[in-house]
Design an enzyme around this catalytic site. Structure first.
Site, PDB file in Angstrom:
ATOM      1  N   LYS A   9      24.324 -20.764  20.010  1.00 41.15           N
ATOM      2  CA  LYS A   9      24.211 -20.902  21.755  1.00 41.15           C
ATOM      3  C   LYS A   9      25.577 -21.154  22.255  1.00 41.15           C
ATOM      4  CE  LYS A   9      19.313 -21.977  21.473  1.00 41.15           C
ATOM      5  NZ  LYS A   9      18.167 -22.880  22.002  1.00 41.15           N
ATOM      6  N   TYR A  49      13.603 -15.083  26.807  1.00 41.89           N
ATOM      7  CA  TYR A  49      12.818 -16.056  26.706  1.00 41.89           C
ATOM      8  C   TYR A  49      11.601 -15.989  27.586  1.00 41.89           C
ATOM      9  CZ  TYR A  49      16.326 -19.439  24.146  1.00 41.89           C
ATOM     10  OH  TYR A  49      17.147 -19.865  23.561  1.00 41.89           O
ATOM     11  N   ASN A 112      20.977 -27.408  21.862  1.00 42.98           N
ATOM     12  CA  ASN A 112      20.392 -27.420  20.496  1.00 42.98           C
ATOM     13  C   ASN A 112      20.966 -26.475  19.422  1.00 42.98           C
ATOM     14  OD1 ASN A 112      18.866 -25.332  21.080  1.00 42.98           O
ATOM     15  ND2 ASN A 112      17.053 -26.391  20.799  1.00 42.98           N
ATOM     16  N   HIS A 115      19.634 -20.711  18.045  1.00 47.70           N
ATOM     17  CA  HIS A 115      18.487 -19.823  18.174  1.00 47.70           C
ATOM     18  C   HIS A 115      17.908 -19.045  16.811  1.00 47.70           C
ATOM     19  CE1 HIS A 115      14.957 -17.488  19.801  1.00 47.70           C
ATOM     20  NE2 HIS A 115      15.421 -16.650  18.969  1.00 47.70           N
ATOM     21  N   GLU A 126      13.433  -9.486  19.011  1.00 49.65           N
ATOM     22  CA  GLU A 126      14.683 -10.076  19.550  1.00 49.65           C
ATOM     23  C   GLU A 126      15.904  -9.167  18.637  1.00 49.65           C
ATOM     24  OE1 GLU A 126      14.220 -14.004  18.212  1.00 49.65           O
ATOM     25  OE2 GLU A 126      12.734 -14.633  20.158  1.00 49.65           O
TER      26      GLU A 126
END
Ligand code: DAT
Ligand code: MG
Length: 148
Positions: A9, A49, A112, A115, A126
């Site tokens: 990310k 998302y 975080n 992904h 995805e």
């Protein structure tokens, strides 16, 4: 062989963690079949998302994932979807075990670091959202004889 979609990310890219993260999956024995540094558009972020659209953090999540470049990857290997999730650690880095990527490098759920697809259906969806078929490379590694 199973494939999964993983993405460093924007926080992980800014913190120079691409190499560290790629190294963990390489050393485990998984095989990289596609990768690119890219800027995620709002449209792609909202599609990626979509399952979280109704959640209160959806807007922040889309803002964050589009806030800078990401490093998108496809990895291949036996049970790679579930194993990569274990190597990432729990969603909230405060609950993620030391030794996992989020446990070692994250402090808050909003940032975080990585992904990873959570099921075969998400992986399929995805991978095709982020990569064209011709961007994925089919090849075999001699190393695999020593992994499997
Ligand atoms: P994961 O990324 O582990 O698959 P998820 O799919 O439940 O987790 O959520 C997607 C991302 O949304 C997650 O990586 C960080 C963010 N997020 C999840 N829960 C959150 C919360 N309660 N507050 C803020 N951001 C959250
Ligand atoms: Mg998820």
């Amino acid at each position: 062989m199973e494939r999964t979609f993983l993405m460093v990310k924007p926080d992980g890219v800014q913190r120079n963690l691409i190499g560290e993260i790629v190294a963990r999956f390489e050393k485990k024995g998984f095989q990289l079949v596609g990768a690119k540094l890219m800027q995620v558009s709002r449209e792609l972020a909202e599609q990626h998302y979509a399952e979280h659209k109704a959640r209160p953090f959806f807007g922040e999540l889309v803002d964050f994932i589009t806030s800078g470049p990401v490093f998108a990857m496809v990895w291949e290997g036996e049970n790679v979807i579930a194993t990569a999730r274990q190597m990432m650690g729990k969603t909230n880095p405060q609950d993620a075990a030391p030794g996992t990527i989020r446990g070692d490098f994250g402090l808050t759920v909003g940032k975080n670091v990585i992904h990873g697809s959570d099921s075969p259906a998400s992986a399929e969806r995805e991978i095709h959202l982020f990569f064209k078929e011709e961007e994925l490379v089919d090849y075999s590694k001699l190393m695999n004889e020593w992994v499997y």
